[in-house]
Write an enzyme that holds these catalytic residues in place. Sequence first.
Site, PDB file in Angstrom:
ATOM      1  N   CYS A 172     -14.732  -2.951   0.375  1.00 42.86           N
ATOM      2  CA  CYS A 172     -13.356  -3.325   0.719  1.00 42.86           C
ATOM      3  C   CYS A 172     -12.937  -4.758  -0.004  1.00 42.86           C
ATOM      4  O   CYS A 172     -13.912  -5.333  -0.840  1.00 42.86           O
ATOM      5  CB  CYS A 172     -13.159  -3.928   2.066  1.00 42.86           C
ATOM      6  SG  CYS A 172     -14.081  -5.413   2.675  1.00 42.86           S
ATOM      7  N   LYS A 217      -5.729   7.792  12.280  1.00 42.01           N
ATOM      8  CA  LYS A 217      -6.031   8.128  10.822  1.00 42.01           C
ATOM      9  C   LYS A 217      -6.431   9.798  11.108  1.00 42.01           C
ATOM     10  O   LYS A 217      -7.238  10.196  12.025  1.00 42.01           O
ATOM     11  CB  LYS A 217      -7.428   7.506  10.503  1.00 42.01           C
ATOM     12  CG  LYS A 217      -6.841   5.941  10.055  1.00 42.01           C
ATOM     13  CD  LYS A 217      -8.179   5.020   9.578  1.00 42.01           C
ATOM     14  CE  LYS A 217      -7.733   3.743   9.270  1.00 42.01           C
ATOM     15  NZ  LYS A 217      -8.820   3.150   8.651  1.00 42.01           N
ATOM     16  N   CYS A 241     -13.477  -1.308   6.701  1.00 41.02           N
ATOM     17  CA  CYS A 241     -12.330  -0.435   5.875  1.00 41.02           C
ATOM     18  C   CYS A 241     -13.103   0.371   4.920  1.00 41.02           C
ATOM     19  O   CYS A 241     -12.699   1.368   4.534  1.00 41.02           O
ATOM     20  CB  CYS A 241     -11.730  -1.654   5.172  1.00 41.02           C
ATOM     21  SG  CYS A 241     -10.371  -2.378   6.372  1.00 41.02           S
ATOM     22  N   ARG A 246      -1.396   6.885   9.560  1.00 34.45           N
ATOM     23  CA  ARG A 246      -1.835   6.368   8.179  1.00 34.45           C
ATOM     24  C   ARG A 246      -1.816   7.682   7.152  1.00 34.45           C
ATOM     25  O   ARG A 246      -1.471   8.572   7.490  1.00 34.45           O
ATOM     26  CB  ARG A 246      -2.961   5.522   8.124  1.00 34.45           C
ATOM     27  CG  ARG A 246      -3.097   4.431   9.212  1.00 34.45           C
ATOM     28  CD  ARG A 246      -2.084   3.181   8.641  1.00 34.45           C
ATOM     29  NE  ARG A 246      -2.244   1.961   9.467  1.00 34.45           N
ATOM     30  CZ  ARG A 246      -2.903   0.945   9.508  1.00 34.45           C
ATOM     31  NH1 ARG A 246      -4.105   0.939   8.375  1.00 34.45           N
ATOM     32  NH2 ARG A 246      -2.992   0.127  10.279  1.00 34.45           N
ATOM     33  N   ARG A 290       0.809  -1.165   0.035  1.00 33.52           N
ATOM     34  CA  ARG A 290       0.051  -0.171  -0.088  1.00 33.52           C
ATOM     35  C   ARG A 290       1.065   1.259  -0.059  1.00 33.52           C
ATOM     36  O   ARG A 290       1.921   1.377   0.744  1.00 33.52           O
ATOM     37  CB  ARG A 290      -0.962  -0.087   1.186  1.00 33.52           C
ATOM     38  CG  ARG A 290      -1.834   1.206   1.327  1.00 33.52           C
ATOM     39  CD  ARG A 290      -2.414   0.993   2.395  1.00 33.52           C
ATOM     40  NE  ARG A 290      -3.450  -0.121   2.557  1.00 33.52           N
ATOM     41  CZ  ARG A 290      -3.818  -0.606   3.696  1.00 33.52           C
ATOM     42  NH1 ARG A 290      -3.399  -0.304   5.062  1.00 33.52           N
ATOM     43  NH2 ARG A 290      -4.736  -1.691   3.796  1.00 33.52           N
ATOM     44  N   LYS A 349      -3.478   1.882  14.806  1.00 31.22           N
ATOM     45  CA  LYS A 349      -3.566   2.633  13.737  1.00 31.22           C
ATOM     46  C   LYS A 349      -4.263   3.882  13.931  1.00 31.22           C
ATOM     47  O   LYS A 349      -5.056   4.050  14.985  1.00 31.22           O
ATOM     48  CB  LYS A 349      -4.154   1.985  12.413  1.00 31.22           C
ATOM     49  CG  LYS A 349      -5.626   2.025  12.850  1.00 31.22           C
ATOM     50  CD  LYS A 349      -6.195   1.016  11.805  1.00 31.22           C
ATOM     51  CE  LYS A 349      -7.634   0.462  11.841  1.00 31.22           C
ATOM     52  NZ  LYS A 349      -8.092  -0.335  10.728  1.00 31.22           N
ATOM     53  N   CYS A 389      -7.895 -11.068   1.851  1.00 35.09           N
ATOM     54  CA  CYS A 389      -7.872 -10.444   3.239  1.00 35.09           C
ATOM     55  C   CYS A 389      -8.078 -11.594   4.149  1.00 35.09           C
ATOM     56  O   CYS A 389      -8.903 -12.247   4.175  1.00 35.09           O
ATOM     57  CB  CYS A 389      -8.906  -9.635   3.166  1.00 35.09           C
ATOM     58  SG  CYS A 389      -8.958  -8.794   4.926  1.00 35.09           S
ATOM     59  N   CYS A 405     -15.914  -8.022   6.548  1.00 35.75           N
ATOM     60  CA  CYS A 405     -16.049  -8.233   8.048  1.00 35.75           C
ATOM     61  C   CYS A 405     -16.298  -7.083   8.794  1.00 35.75           C
ATOM     62  O   CYS A 405     -16.434  -6.057   8.268  1.00 35.75           O
ATOM     63  CB  CYS A 405     -14.423  -8.855   8.453  1.00 35.75           C
ATOM     64  SG  CYS A 405     -13.267  -7.530   8.466  1.00 35.75           S
TER      65      CYS A 405
END
Length: 687
Positions: A497, A281, A547, A197, A128, A279, A503, A543
């Site tokens: 996603c 953001k 995302c 991120r 990514r 993470k 994944c 899930c």
Amino acid sequence: MALVAGASKTVVAETESKIYMSKYRGLRSSGMITLMGAARALPVSSPCSSSVGIVRAVSTPDTVAVKRSKVELFKEQSNFLRFPLNEELQNEAPGINEVATQLIKFHGSYQQTNRDERGTKSYQFMLRTKNPCGKVPNKLYLVMDDLADEFGIGTLRLTTRQTFQLHGILKKNLKTVMSTIIKNMGSTLGACGDLNRNVLAPAAPYTMKEYAFAQETADNIASLLTPQSGAYYDIWVDGEKVVSVEPPEVVAARNDNSHGTNFQDSPEPIYGTQFLPRKFKIAVTVPTDNSVDILTNDVGIVVISDSDGEPQGFNIYVGGGMGRTHRVETTFPRLGEPLGYVPKEDILYVVKAIVVTQRENGRRDDRKYSRMKYLISEWGIEKFRSVVEQYYGRKFEPFRVLPDWEFKSYLGWHEQGDGALFYGLHVDNGRIGGAMKKALREVIEKYNLSVRITPNQNLILCDVRHSWRRRITTVLAQAGLLQPKYVDPLNITAMACPALPLCPLAITEAERGIPDILKRVRAVLDKVGVRYNESVVIRVTGCPNGCARPYMAELGLVGDGPNSYQIWLGGTPNQTSLAKCFMNKVKIQDLEKVLEPLFYNWKRKRLQGESFGQFTTKIGFDRLQEMVDKWDGVVKVPPKHNLKIFADRQTYEAMDELAQLQSKTAHQLAMDVIRNYVASHQNGKEE
């Protein structure tokens, strides 16, 4: 940006790191260090020029060491993200071990396997990139396009955080791919992992002051919070270091330790050996422009300007986040809430203060609860604000009043403000491949265009001359990239996603399933008589991690089993309301049984202009459930005429070929074109 050989040698970095880690462990064992960072006094002096009253800060109290997750141990013992990743990359095994799998995330990669295949696991890696504001220089786009074909699965993926993803990279090719990206104006550093991120900002390349300032701020924040130890360059380009000129205000904010924010003499002055608990953001935008889903971020930053359009400061939101865990009610999606206003010269110090507050206080024992939203939910906004003010060194000013938010896609042709045009292209699910990929390559290379990736997984071509417009439109349309007025409105706002097959967290389909889901939703809307241009924001994830931000959708489908989804309702078209879970375990084949009564009653009982999300919130889930339970499948709307569209085979075959590029039938595509043509003329719009 250039590379300087030998600017960061592994042996030097390792020696400095080991000395620092030795001191760190000694302080911890002597009780002079907390779980999250060193006890430090917070002086009252301020690096900022604002006249707001100074806060008397106190020292961070010592705490008793508590249990930490194994990932925390991996980070601390990694020599600032080097060990054992470097060793694992050099052996002959097709994959890497558990520790290296966690560490490589910080470098911008995930180890994956193809879950469609049975038997021996075939390890591969997803990369990514990190592209603040979604900016992609021409050279980098062309390189990413080449790498996808040579080392990946032949497609590029645009993400919901304005970056590229490359899938299918083999371990033996990782270094080649990484070094090529680095040497061509790109980076993957910090695209994944427990740190800041990619920083979002509106992708539109407007030249107006507000937009330019928002994008400049996003760039500066990204630079401020980029890891500093040099491990990334040691591993991927043999110690060469990217030389880039940082704005002096970024360097000053990073180095400033007036309020005890930094780890002294550490290769990572902001992150230390532990980095962040999870993470982090950040998004920056301007008033009204909610193309970035501002309330879903840990930190949301809004430019505030005076009456002349000159930026003066920023409103700050904190505490947004989408991830949750099924059947664990103490995990939840959350919207950001107002923290306060700061003058524009203070923004880097404020962001750093917020990050440090999370670094020092976020949970590190259970990663389910490690996002900043849980810290704020536990403390409350007043306590959180008070602690941030200690690291900032002054009080926040009151939050400024904002106008209503709007979702802006920036699709179609627009004036940049400097005489050039930009062209926003809708890309279904953000997946670029096949004829579309070749056509984009042709146009971007021929006209030397830079591009921008939007938070809705679309692509913007920048700096287009007026004389190029017709040719570019034609080339792209022939490859299936139609003007937005010819694209189903459901597709315009939909997101999914990647989910299966790569994944490891996916429970069911998302990206591969959403084309069929959208076709079925369109069929239901047609059946109950909802007009074509009255769309619904649909987002699908495989899930509960969120995302594709399904918890902001009017209709969110969240995977909760094989071919099974939770149905979330109640988001709004401008992404300012949180959806709620309406039903569990709805099998994909039963979707119409739920959607038909919901859309039918929305059509019949809504107020004028009331969106589907607003309607479901107003009606309430008890009444909606009753509608579903009592539905007999009888739709009482006038029958539609089934008109024959095609008069000759040649036209049909040409339309059919074009339709296949969009996973549609020729009839569906023709109807889309006709509907949009009629709608545009009814609204008095020009072609």
